[in-house]
Design an enzyme around this catalytic site. Sequence first.
Site, short mmCIF file in Angstrom:
data_model
loop_
_atom_site.label_atom_id
_atom_site.label_comp_id
_atom_site.label_asym_id
_atom_site.label_seq_id
_atom_site.Cartn_x
_atom_site.Cartn_y
_atom_site.Cartn_z
N PHE A 149 11.39 3.97 7.17
CA PHE A 149 11.85 2.79 7.90
C PHE A 149 10.90 1.61 7.79
O PHE A 149 11.06 0.64 8.50
CB PHE A 149 12.03 3.13 9.38
N LEU A 192 0.83 -1.21 0.00
CA LEU A 192 0.00 0.00 0.00
C LEU A 192 0.86 1.26 0.00
O LEU A 192 0.49 2.27 -0.56
CB LEU A 192 -0.90 0.02 1.23
N GLU A 220 7.10 -0.29 5.72
CA GLU A 220 6.15 -0.34 4.63
C GLU A 220 4.77 -0.65 5.17
O GLU A 220 4.62 -1.12 6.29
CB GLU A 220 6.57 -1.45 3.65
N ASP A 253 -3.92 14.70 8.84
CA ASP A 253 -3.93 14.41 7.40
C ASP A 253 -5.29 13.89 6.96
O ASP A 253 -5.37 12.91 6.23
CB ASP A 253 -2.80 13.43 7.06
N GLU A 256 4.95 3.13 1.55
CA GLU A 256 6.17 2.93 2.32
C GLU A 256 6.70 4.23 2.87
O GLU A 256 6.34 5.31 2.42
CB GLU A 256 7.24 2.25 1.48
N GLY A 257 7.52 4.11 3.86
CA GLY A 257 8.15 5.27 4.47
C GLY A 257 9.63 5.01 4.63
O GLY A 257 10.17 4.06 4.05
#
Length: 825
Positions: A543, A538, A545, A681, A540-541
Amino acid sequence: MCLIPVLLLTNCVCCVTGVCRYPLGMSGGQIQDEDISASSQWSESTAARYGRLDFEEGDGAWCPEITVEPDNLKEFLQIDLRSLHFITLVGTQGRHAGGIGNEFAQMYKIKYSRDGSRWISWRNRQGKQVIEGNRNAYDIVLKDLEPPIIARFVRFMPVTDHSMNVCMRVELYGCEWLDGLVSYNAPAGEQMTSPAYPVYLNDSVYDGAVIYSMTEGLGQLTDGVCGLDDFTHSHVYNVWPGYDYVGWYNESFPSGYVEIMFEFDRTRNFTTMKVHCNNMFSRHVKAFRQVLCHFRSESDWEATPLSFSPVVDEKNPSARFVTVNLANHMASAIKCQFYFADAWMLFSEITFQSDTAMYNTTLAPPKTGPPPNTQPDDPTHKVDDSDTRILIGCLVAIIFILVAIIVIILWRQVWQKMLEKASRRMLDDELTASLSIQSETFAYNHNQSSTISEQESNSTYERIFPLASTSTAASKSTTTTVVQDGVPHYAEADIVNLQGVTGSNTYAIPALTMDLLSGKDVAVEEFPRKLLTFKEKLGEGQFGEVHLCEAEGMQEFMNKEFLFDIPEDLPVLVAVKMLRSDANKNARNDFLKEIKIMSRLKDPNIIRLLAVCIYSDPLCMITEYMENGDLNQFLSRHEPEGQLALLSNAPTVSFNNLCYMATQIASGMKYLSSLNFVHRDLATRNCLVGKKYTIKIADFGMSRNLYSGDYYRIQGRAVLPIRWMSWESILLGKFTTASDMWAFGVTLWEILNFCKEQPYSQLTDEQVIENTGEFFRDQKRQIYLPQPVLCPDSLYKIMLSCWRRNTKERPSFQEIHQALLEIQP
Ligand SMILES: *[C@@H]1O[C@H](CO)[C@@H](O)[C@H](O)[C@H]1NC(C)=O
Ligand SMILES: *[C@@H]1O[C@H](CO)[C@@H](O)[C@H](O)[C@H]1NC(C)=O
Ligand SMILES: *[C@@H]1O[C@H](CO)[C@@H](O)[C@H](O)[C@H]1NC(C)=O
Ligand SMILES: *[C@@H]1O[C@H](CO)[C@@H](O)[C@H](O)[C@H]1NC(C)=O
């Protein structure tokens, strides 16, 4: 002496020309003597270097050696700007020399060059080369360049109709051309033979060669003028239908695409390309269906092209910028193939944003003062009304001082709150808005003068907003206005990072709550990892996912209070946030903190934490997911009930169901706000849709590539959903329930538009930030999102209440929830 810049900011979306009007340094001295040259000089004391506007040195002007004969265009005064500039205005003046001189140029032409070898004669939009010059030896005459010039070298060439002596002093106005585009090559624009009259879609100001195709030039796609929704009309006076656009017909392109090649001044690190497209589908014009971009760095073309397909929009006929994420490709040339979505494809403007961190700051444009403003209908603006100017200047100064005082009061309050908060702050990554740099801002406000702050503010601005460039209107003006009006800016606030370790946003929670949390054990159970089946990524960042998985036997592991309306034994769709095993200690702590926060949330309209895997690496957090995906994609696939949907056979959602979904979002937010949690957000991309239009609020949006266009990246550090953010979140870094309310208003707007359009799609990111400044200033120049077609007045009123400037005047989620219940019939 109050010489205050008077900036008239237009609401005009794309005309850079309105704001990019800084003197480039003839009168201010930033252009060095050695960069000013001439074909000849009458004497040493009338050399090229004396050709500076408003200068009285030497014999008072540049004068060429010989009498300028009619049609003799050998004489010129040349300026080397050292780098490409976007030049919108020129100023000329004759030689007065304290009453001794009386020479001036009644007319002149301009030639320019980007590389110093190929020279191009400037023509106005009607094709005329000669510009009216001075009438006497002392007045300055300013002339708008329509179209503007993109060049490094500029020559002024005096023209006379009878033999006479001429002398000139000049200035160029504009700003640096940060796009770096040197030329574009494209197939020649075509002619549309529509029912009644022909529409000419050629590039009428292209300055390269046009034979069968256009080569080595720049033109309408870079002239800073965006076309209107109806391409047969134009902003520009007295031109033919279709003037603003360059257009191509699909029958002429058997390959199905139009290829445009862009050449740049050097290798750049590209972030985005923005293409302003017409979308008047009733006349078979649509934005492109797909674009494939090839990148060339050094001399090789990259093997695999970048592909991007915008959503084909058959609902909204307005012209719009389509933003293509160029994903930090390094290139000195880009070749893009734009695929037709319909019979015609019409572009009016293409801009590029590239990493300015690599930019040679030594080449920063010399800037002295404010951009002059000429009246659009009176291009000949003589500067002899100095009394009025001083009067206006003084009035403006008084206004600025008042604004400064107000800002100081505001700042004090904010600062006090900050101190209180700091003392009991527990989360180091909680909303921090250090306003320390602001004191400098106030210094600017106090000793206001036209030239201070220009350099400093500019460098700060450039550093913080690397995308700010000449091509994106208003950016430079933001620089000036921001500092002058005392609008705090992200430049002055520490950048808040909303992003969690796996790339989704993290809720901001009050310090007190965190205290309580730290005492409690995590009330979720460990789940056997082997029962998870990966389905898709879906997001990721940095550090970790987020994966979409199926979980077997989840029912057994779920906390008893969770009611799940699914049959026993069937696999359940879940989202799994996973921390990569190489994540550092801080990231692990953050992840565990996130688990604690998430475990507290128990509401039918908020995604819940179902289970965790924390006994072994990688750490996982398993949350609910819903079968219909996110609300943004869900609505994009649907149409409003009505004729159109019947014809196209598209699935529909009724107005009542839209309201039902909005009500659930309000309800979920009511719950969050009751805990004093701040989502930060909220948007349709963060709402998941289940059976029968049920909605749950999630937090994955930020981690997803699909939505990267919804976030604005600052210094590569933080991504911010600026189009959903309240003014105080953008300017002060303040996130509260009231700013969630603002985002709720935007979310409501998305829903009523069936997510077919990004909020403020007509504005660039920089313009959105600029608009935020207008919300702060509150001088009725702020642009609100328009009322969606489907939206009844009562609902639009609710949206507008979410966007009130004063946070206290915005409704609470309690009130909004109630109001929405009442709207539903
Ligand atoms: C574009 O078309 C117009 C209208 O026919 C014509 O006057 C003009 O010269 C053309 N410009 C170029 C550069 O071909
Ligand atoms: C391009 O810019 C991005 C973001 O600033 C950076 O992460 C990347 O390393 C840059 N690429 C190169 C090749 O410098
Ligand atoms: C051009 O577009 C029209 C309308 O979409 C379509 O019917 C036609 O087949 C297209 N022609 C070509 C050659 O692709
Ligand atoms: C950048 O600056 C360096 C050194 O100052 C210079 O060699 C280089 O040519 C400049 N690059 C551009 C694109 O002007």
